[in-house]
Scaffold this active site. Structure first.
Site, PDB file in Angstrom:
ATOM      1  N   HIS A 246      -2.813   7.345   2.629  1.00  0.00           N
ATOM      2  CA  HIS A 246      -3.299   6.055   2.132  1.00  0.00           C
ATOM      3  C   HIS A 246      -4.643   5.756   2.802  1.00  0.00           C
ATOM      4  O   HIS A 246      -4.777   5.867   4.028  1.00  0.00           O
ATOM      5  CB  HIS A 246      -2.285   4.956   2.451  1.00  0.00           C
TER       6      HIS A 246
ATOM      7  N   CYS B  96       0.816  -1.231   0.000  1.00  0.00           N
ATOM      8  CA  CYS B  96       0.000   0.000   0.000  1.00  0.00           C
ATOM      9  C   CYS B  96       0.844   1.273   0.000  1.00  0.00           C
ATOM     10  O   CYS B  96       0.319   2.363  -0.212  1.00  0.00           O
ATOM     11  CB  CYS B  96      -0.955  -0.005   1.183  1.00  0.00           C
TER      12      CYS B  96
ATOM     13  N   ASN C  39     -10.310   0.255   0.700  1.00  0.00           N
ATOM     14  CA  ASN C  39      -8.850   0.306   0.648  1.00  0.00           C
ATOM     15  C   ASN C  39      -8.413  -0.257  -0.709  1.00  0.00           C
ATOM     16  O   ASN C  39      -8.584  -1.442  -0.974  1.00  0.00           O
ATOM     17  CB  ASN C  39      -8.277  -0.532   1.806  1.00  0.00           C
TER      18      ASN C  39
HETATM   19  O1  UT7 Z   1      -3.554  -1.018   3.700  1.00  0.00           O
HETATM   20  C1  UT7 Z   1      -2.482  -1.508   4.441  1.00  0.00           C
HETATM   21  C2  UT7 Z   1      -2.634  -1.194   5.881  1.00  0.00           C
HETATM   22  N1  UT7 Z   1      -3.859  -1.730   6.381  1.00  0.00           N
HETATM   23  C3  UT7 Z   1      -4.364  -1.229   7.480  1.00  0.00           C
HETATM   24  O2  UT7 Z   1      -3.836  -0.300   8.015  1.00  0.00           O
HETATM   25  C4  UT7 Z   1      -5.594  -1.905   8.054  1.00  0.00           C
HETATM   26  C5  UT7 Z   1      -5.502  -1.948   9.555  1.00  0.00           C
HETATM   27  N2  UT7 Z   1      -6.554  -2.673  10.246  1.00  0.00           N
HETATM   28  C6  UT7 Z   1      -7.877  -2.366  10.181  1.00  0.00           C
HETATM   29  O3  UT7 Z   1      -8.306  -1.501   9.438  1.00  0.00           O
HETATM   30  C7  UT7 Z   1      -8.786  -3.072  11.154  1.00  0.00           C
HETATM   31  O4  UT7 Z   1      -8.020  -3.853  12.044  1.00  0.00           O
HETATM   32  C8  UT7 Z   1      -9.854  -3.986  10.481  1.00  0.00           C
HETATM   33  C9  UT7 Z   1     -10.909  -3.128   9.797  1.00  0.00           C
HETATM   34  C10 UT7 Z   1      -9.205  -4.906   9.485  1.00  0.00           C
HETATM   35  C11 UT7 Z   1     -10.569  -4.802  11.572  1.00  0.00           C
HETATM   36  O5  UT7 Z   1     -11.172  -3.906  12.523  1.00  0.00           O
HETATM   37  P1  UT7 Z   1     -10.902  -4.074  14.102  1.00  0.00           P
HETATM   38  O6  UT7 Z   1     -11.655  -3.007  14.766  1.00  0.00           O
HETATM   39  O7  UT7 Z   1      -9.416  -4.112  14.323  1.00  0.00           O
HETATM   40  O8  UT7 Z   1     -11.580  -5.461  14.397  1.00  0.00           O
HETATM   41  P2  UT7 Z   1     -10.938  -6.791  15.023  1.00  0.00           P
HETATM   42  O9  UT7 Z   1     -10.088  -7.482  14.018  1.00  0.00           O
HETATM   43  O10 UT7 Z   1     -10.343  -6.490  16.367  1.00  0.00           O
HETATM   44  O11 UT7 Z   1     -12.214  -7.651  15.275  1.00  0.00           O
HETATM   45  C12 UT7 Z   1     -13.212  -7.292  16.276  1.00  0.00           C
HETATM   46  C13 UT7 Z   1     -14.340  -8.286  16.213  1.00  0.00           C
HETATM   47  C14 UT7 Z   1     -13.855  -9.742  16.196  1.00  0.00           C
HETATM   48  O12 UT7 Z   1     -14.803 -10.506  16.915  1.00  0.00           O
HETATM   49  P3  UT7 Z   1     -14.544 -10.940  18.437  1.00  0.00           P
HETATM   50  O13 UT7 Z   1     -13.260 -11.750  18.402  1.00  0.00           O
HETATM   51  O14 UT7 Z   1     -14.401  -9.660  19.204  1.00  0.00           O
HETATM   52  O15 UT7 Z   1     -15.754 -11.740  18.792  1.00  0.00           O
HETATM   53  C15 UT7 Z   1     -13.897 -10.132  14.740  1.00  0.00           C
HETATM   54  O16 UT7 Z   1     -14.080 -11.515  14.551  1.00  0.00           O
HETATM   55  O17 UT7 Z   1     -15.056  -8.108  14.971  1.00  0.00           O
HETATM   56  C16 UT7 Z   1     -15.104  -9.368  14.281  1.00  0.00           C
HETATM   57  N3  UT7 Z   1     -15.104  -9.086  12.840  1.00  0.00           N
HETATM   58  C17 UT7 Z   1     -16.219  -8.779  12.179  1.00  0.00           C
HETATM   59  N4  UT7 Z   1     -17.504  -8.678  12.567  1.00  0.00           N
HETATM   60  C18 UT7 Z   1     -18.407  -8.344  11.633  1.00  0.00           C
HETATM   61  C19 UT7 Z   1     -14.053  -9.037  11.996  1.00  0.00           C
HETATM   62  N5  UT7 Z   1     -14.462  -8.706  10.753  1.00  0.00           N
HETATM   63  C20 UT7 Z   1     -15.801  -8.549  10.849  1.00  0.00           C
HETATM   64  C21 UT7 Z   1     -16.801  -8.203   9.921  1.00  0.00           C
HETATM   65  N6  UT7 Z   1     -18.079  -8.098  10.340  1.00  0.00           N
HETATM   66  N7  UT7 Z   1     -16.523  -7.939   8.611  1.00  0.00           N
END
Ligand code: UT7
Length: 353
Positions: free
Chosen positions: A262, A120, A292
């Site tokens: 980005h 990215c 993204n």
């Molecule tokens: O482009 C290169 C650089 N990329 C980035 O900088 C991306 C960085 N990361 C992010 O943008 C975020 O971490 C994500 C958008 C990918 C994920 O968001 P988050 O707030 O960090 O969520 P998480 O991974 O901590 O997940 C929280 C909860 C989990 O459930 P539990 O374990 O708390 O029960 C996930 O399983 O949300 C769940 N989850 C979802 N729920 C509904 C993960 N994806 C989804 C989804 N819909 N699509």
């Protein structure tokens, strides 16, 4: 010394055209929620994304890159470029690079053409490479394209990544000019930390691990990201890189009219802007309607902002990116006076050759 003779003897790289292209198919959150265990509220509150565009099955990275490049070239008023650089993580093929095909389809056969792989951050790295080709007098004009079709490497069943990524391409044209001109690019800050290469990967399909389905799992053949850890690194590295490049230029954040980061996640962009002390309304966002788009996200955000007149001639612009590798980078430029350009989602008179 006149500006023209200075440009010949000690050239600066000057941005002279911009263009972007999103695929026709727009996919809203509700459409994803129909087939994945997710919902519109989760996606919007965690990422800010409302919709993204996905490439058609027959549409490859080069197809989007050619359309973005064509728009940028038309916007620049030039009909040629000496070099074409394509930043991408999703090249048409593992071999050869995508840039020579893009150059030839743009009628630029004979131009130097190569790909840059910095995930990215790829567009900022490619911009630095393009600017370097001009300042070292190897060439006098360069097309720099960021293009990615993440939908080819993200598992459509992976709810974390399928909701975040979209497809698209953005391009700029650089020409030799003078450092005092609007459009002049630089300085740059670039960096990496390969100790964290496993945070964003496609494990199989390279020289480390075969993509043979008999030897790999479905997960290893698709894009994987440790989202929460990446999030933390993204904020720290983007803020650090932005501060470094401002220091190099002897500027403060108050001197920045437009921050074009980005487009990873709206929460990341807001946090980075906040940590830098930049008012939220100076931060360009395109992630809400494009997701993204990897290496395409910064040039797409530039094209979108220019199309919507959110970038004004003379604006001092800060670009900052972060991505797999890990990699990061920043660059400063002043926005030039350019003719209007179509919004990246516009599909009109142009057609794929
Ligand atoms: O482009 C290169 C650089 N990329 C980035 O900088 C991306 C960085 N990361 C992010 O943008 C975020 O971490 C994500 C958008 C990918 C994920 O968001 P988050 O707030 O960090 O969520 P998480 O991974 O901590 O997940 C929280 C909860 C989990 O459930 P539990 O374990 O708390 O029960 C996930 O399983 O949300 C769940 N989850 C979802 N729920 C509904 C993960 N994806 C989804 C989804 N819909 N699509």
């Amino acid at each position: 010394m006149s500006a023209t003779s200075a440009a010949r003897s000690n050239p600066a790289a000057v941005l002279s055209g911009v263009g972007g292209r999103l695929p026709l198919r727009k996919v809203g959150n509700d459409e994803l929620a129909d087939r994945l265990d997710t919902d519109d509220i989760w996606i919007r509150t965690r990422t800010g994304i409302r919709s993204r565009h996905l490439a058609a099955p027959e549409e490859a990275t080069s197809d989007l890159a050619v359309e973005a490049g064509r728009r940028a070239l038309a916007n620049s008023g030039a009909d040629t470029a000496d070099a074409v650089i394509v930043a991408t993580t999703t090249p048409d093929r593992t071999c050869p690079a995508t840039a020579p095909l893009v150059a030839s389809r743009l009628g630029l056969t004979g131009a130097a053409a190569f790909d840059v792989g910095a995930v990215c951050t790829g567009f900022v790295y490619a911009l630095a490479a393009g600017a370097g080709l001009i300042t070292s007098r190897v060439v006098t004009s360069v097309m720099v394209i960021g293009a990615d079709v993440y939908s080819r490497i993200v598992d459509p069943e992976d709810r974390q990544n399928a909701v975040v990524f979209g497809d698209g391409a953005g391009a700029v044209v650089l020409r030799a000019g003078h450092a005092s001109e609007a459009g002049a690019i630089g300085p740059f800050d670039l960096g990496s930390d390969g100790a964290h290469e496993d945070m964003i990967t496609v494990a199989a399909g390279g020289s480390r691990q075969s993509a043979d389905p008999r030897q790999t799992s479905r997960a290893e053949r698709h894009f994987a990201m440790r989202g929460k850890e990446v999030y933390r690194h993204a904020v720290t590295r983007m803020v650090g890189s932005a501060r470094t490049v401002l220091d190099q230029a002897g500027l403060g954040i108050a001197d920045i009219d437009r921050f074009v980061p980005h487009q990873a996640n709206l929460r990341i962009l807001r946090t980075v802007a906040d940590d830098l002390g930049l008012p939220a309304d100076r931060c360009a966002t395109h992630v809400e309607t494009a997701g993204n788009t990897g290496a395409a996200s910064i040039p797409l955000a530039l094209a979108d902002s220019h199309a919507k007149r959110a970038l004004r001639p003379g604006d001092r612009v800060l670009l900052t990116a972060f991505g797999g590798g890990l990699t990061w980078g920043s660059c400063l430029l002043t926005w030039p006076a350019l003719p209007p350009v179509a919004e990246p989602s516009h599909h009109g008179e142009e057609s794929t050759p």
